[in-house]
Design an enzyme around this catalytic site. Structure first.
Site, PDB file in Angstrom:
ATOM      1  N   TYR A 110       0.817  -1.215   0.000  1.00  0.00           N
ATOM      2  CA  TYR A 110       0.000   0.000   0.000  1.00  0.00           C
ATOM      3  C   TYR A 110       0.855   1.271   0.000  1.00  0.00           C
ATOM      4  O   TYR A 110       0.431   2.295  -0.509  1.00  0.00           O
ATOM      5  CB  TYR A 110      -0.901   0.043   1.238  1.00  0.00           C
ATOM      6  CG  TYR A 110      -2.245  -0.609   1.059  1.00  0.00           C
ATOM      7  CD1 TYR A 110      -2.341  -1.952   0.729  1.00  0.00           C
ATOM      8  CD2 TYR A 110      -3.413   0.120   1.227  1.00  0.00           C
ATOM      9  CE1 TYR A 110      -3.577  -2.558   0.581  1.00  0.00           C
ATOM     10  CE2 TYR A 110      -4.656  -0.480   1.081  1.00  0.00           C
ATOM     11  CZ  TYR A 110      -4.731  -1.812   0.760  1.00  0.00           C
ATOM     12  OH  TYR A 110      -5.955  -2.393   0.614  1.00  0.00           O
TER      13      TYR A 110
ATOM     14  N   LYS B  66       2.975 -15.368   1.860  1.00  0.00           N
ATOM     15  CA  LYS B  66       3.170 -16.071   0.594  1.00  0.00           C
ATOM     16  C   LYS B  66       4.666 -16.378   0.501  1.00  0.00           C
ATOM     17  O   LYS B  66       5.362 -16.022  -0.457  1.00  0.00           O
ATOM     18  CB  LYS B  66       2.668 -15.180  -0.567  1.00  0.00           C
ATOM     19  CG  LYS B  66       2.600 -15.872  -1.899  1.00  0.00           C
ATOM     20  CD  LYS B  66       1.504 -16.929  -2.017  1.00  0.00           C
ATOM     21  CE  LYS B  66       1.592 -17.657  -3.331  1.00  0.00           C
ATOM     22  NZ  LYS B  66       0.699 -18.840  -3.418  1.00  0.00           N
TER      23      LYS B  66
ATOM     24  N   ASP C 240      -3.235 -18.137  -0.171  1.00  0.00           N
ATOM     25  CA  ASP C 240      -4.257 -18.819  -0.982  1.00  0.00           C
ATOM     26  C   ASP C 240      -4.929 -19.928  -0.172  1.00  0.00           C
ATOM     27  O   ASP C 240      -6.159 -20.089  -0.182  1.00  0.00           O
ATOM     28  CB  ASP C 240      -3.655 -19.358  -2.298  1.00  0.00           C
ATOM     29  CG  ASP C 240      -2.362 -20.148  -2.105  1.00  0.00           C
ATOM     30  OD1 ASP C 240      -1.799 -20.140  -0.985  1.00  0.00           O
ATOM     31  OD2 ASP C 240      -1.905 -20.779  -3.081  1.00  0.00           O
TER      32      ASP C 240
ATOM     33  N   ASP D 174      -6.356  -6.941   3.905  1.00  0.00           N
ATOM     34  CA  ASP D 174      -7.495  -6.264   3.269  1.00  0.00           C
ATOM     35  C   ASP D 174      -8.441  -7.313   2.704  1.00  0.00           C
ATOM     36  O   ASP D 174      -9.652  -7.283   2.925  1.00  0.00           O
ATOM     37  CB  ASP D 174      -6.973  -5.334   2.157  1.00  0.00           C
ATOM     38  CG  ASP D 174      -8.105  -4.638   1.429  1.00  0.00           C
ATOM     39  OD1 ASP D 174      -9.022  -4.139   2.104  1.00  0.00           O
ATOM     40  OD2 ASP D 174      -8.069  -4.599   0.184  1.00  0.00           O
TER      41      ASP D 174
ATOM     42  N   ASP E 154     -12.189  -8.955   4.499  1.00  0.00           N
ATOM     43  CA  ASP E 154     -13.490  -8.905   3.822  1.00  0.00           C
ATOM     44  C   ASP E 154     -14.088 -10.310   3.728  1.00  0.00           C
ATOM     45  O   ASP E 154     -15.285 -10.505   3.922  1.00  0.00           O
ATOM     46  CB  ASP E 154     -13.344  -8.345   2.392  1.00  0.00           C
ATOM     47  CG  ASP E 154     -13.681  -6.868   2.318  1.00  0.00           C
ATOM     48  OD1 ASP E 154     -13.567  -6.178   3.358  1.00  0.00           O
ATOM     49  OD2 ASP E 154     -14.060  -6.391   1.229  1.00  0.00           O
TER      50      ASP E 154
HETATM   51  C1  IPM Z   1     -10.409  -1.150   3.938  1.00  0.00           C
HETATM   52  C2  IPM Z   1     -10.681  -0.526   2.592  1.00  0.00           C
HETATM   53  C3  IPM Z   1      -9.537   0.422   2.284  1.00  0.00           C
HETATM   54  C4  IPM Z   1      -8.278  -0.413   2.195  1.00  0.00           C
HETATM   55  C5  IPM Z   1      -9.731   1.273   1.020  1.00  0.00           C
HETATM   56  C6  IPM Z   1     -11.043   2.031   1.057  1.00  0.00           C
HETATM   57  C7  IPM Z   1      -8.583   2.207   0.818  1.00  0.00           C
HETATM   58  O1  IPM Z   1     -10.857  -1.494   1.626  1.00  0.00           O
HETATM   59  O2  IPM Z   1     -10.320  -0.405   4.932  1.00  0.00           O
HETATM   60  O3  IPM Z   1     -10.310  -2.373   3.999  1.00  0.00           O
HETATM   61  O4  IPM Z   1      -7.979  -0.994   1.147  1.00  0.00           O
HETATM   62  O5  IPM Z   1      -7.561  -0.476   3.197  1.00  0.00           O
HETATM   63 MG    MG Z   2     -10.907  -3.473   2.399  1.00  0.00          MG
END
Ligand code: IPM
Ligand code: MG
Length: 359
Positions: A142, A192, A224, A248, A252
């Site tokens: 990032y 990884k 993975d 990230d 999710d």
């Molecule tokens: C998160 C989001 C952010 C990230 C984006 C909005 C920059 O997806 O907080 O997980 O990738 O960190």
């Molecule tokens: Mg995110």
């Protein structure tokens, strides 16, 4: 206790969920006699519209002066075509970096009341889901340099750098091991290392840190495989520690398998204040302003704040219990609605939690 908080509502549903979170904070502080001082700042698209940048200096200086930041969400289609250097997301990345919020704690919990909302087969979720993703938040691909786009041999190329120093790995690993001690004492480090040099260093350093925590069990998974195990048997995980990009993605995934994205809070912290608390969901522009959003993730972020920034564990538990109580009474926002339940809007959900705190 004196609590200084900065509210950054941001975009989309950020505004309406934050109003509910504030109601809850005010209620808790009234009831337990804490002095709450709230200031406000601009971030994301809202800040671009008013100041031309996603993270104005004024927001940084307001936040420098508080114990904790409560953030709504940033982004939306309105700013999709904007110059990439001032995208709303840059506001979020900027504030993480500005306050060195290197450890991002993202719990994924299956609320028993919402079991049927899980996307996994009932036999898979029967063991429950209760895991914590500790994501490194201020380094890795990032932020790595060099980055950019240029012309090479007449063609456009673009690149980023996935980089970690040993101290960056060490400090986030310690957060994960400390967290595991308060849970089930298991850490799974995800990398990884079969391909990436940066992951090989990551793994080495995590193993070194594990030496300081002989009471915590350490395992390793390639990313993975980890993505696969998360849907195959999420109950095998306690604490997952991983780099910025992998975290990230995995956070999710961990969130969505619980079926209740609108329920999950997060905390981002460094070595000093302020820490930042935010729901893990986004700005949901499609439902913004319609009183449809689920404010519970933000309300649960308030609970995380009470606990981590103010060590008010009892107050945090009262907020969490109030949320569970409202769910047990059958109230649901649209995103977690199921048959036989009572559908309510964002504002009513906030009112119900406040009432439940009243007891
Ligand atoms: C998160 C989001 C952010 C990230 C984006 C909005 C920059 O997806 O907080 O997980 O990738 O960190
Ligand atoms: Mg995110």
């Amino acid at each position: 206790m004196n609590m200084k908080i900065c509210v950054l509502a941001g975009d989309g549903i950020g505004q309406e969920i934050m109003v509910q979170a504030e109601k809850v904070m005010n209620k808790v502080c009234d009831q337990y006699q804490h002095d709450l001082e709230i200031s406000y700042g601009l971030i994301g698209g809202a800040a671009i519209d008013q100041t031309g940048v996603p993270l104005p200096e004024e927001t940084i200086s307001t936040c420098s002066d508080v114990d904790a930041i409560l953030l709504g969400a940033v982004g939306g289609p309105k700013w999709d075509d904007i110059d990439k250097s001032i995208r709303p997301e840059k506001g979020l990345l900027g504030i993480r970096k500005e306050f060195d919020l290197f450890a991002n704690l993202r719990p994924a919990i299956l609320f028993p009341e919402l079991k049927q909302a899980s996307l996994l087969r009932p036999d898979i979720v029967s063991n429950g889901i209760d895991l914590l993703v500790v994501r490194e938040l201020t380094s890795g691909v990032y932020f790595g340099e060099p980055r950019g786009e240029e012309i090479r041999n007449g063609r456009r190329v673009a690149f980023n750098t996935m980089i970690y120093s040993e101290d960056e790995v060490r400090r986030v690993a310690r957060v994960a091991f400390d967290a595991a001690r308060k849970r089930s004492s298991k850490v799974c480090s995800v990398d990884k290392a079969n391909v990436l040099d940066v992951s090989q260093l990551w793994r080495e350093v995590v193993i070194e840190v594990a030496g300081e925590y002989p009471d915590v069990e350490l395992s390793h998974l390639y990313v993975d495989n980890a993505a696969m195990q998360l849907v195959r048997d999420p109950s095998m995980f306690d604490v997952i520690v991983t780099s910025n990009l992998f975290g990230d993605i995995l956070s999710d995934e961990a969130a969505v398998i619980t079926g209740s994205l609108g329920m999950l809070p997060s905390a981002s912290m460094g070595d000093k204040k302020p820490a930042l608390y935010e729901p893990i969901h986004g700005s949901a522009p499609d439902i913004a302003g319609k009183d449809l959003a689920n404010p519970l993730a933000t309300i649960l972020s308030v609970a995380m704040m009470l606990k981590h920034s103010f060590s008010l564990d009892a107050e945090a538990e009262i907020v969490e219990a109030a949320v569970k109580n409202v769910l047990a009474q059958g109230y649901r926002t649209g995103d977690i609605m199921s048959s036989g339940m009572k559908q309510v809007g964002c504002q009513e959900m906030g009112d119900l939690v406040v009432q439940a705190i009243q007891g």
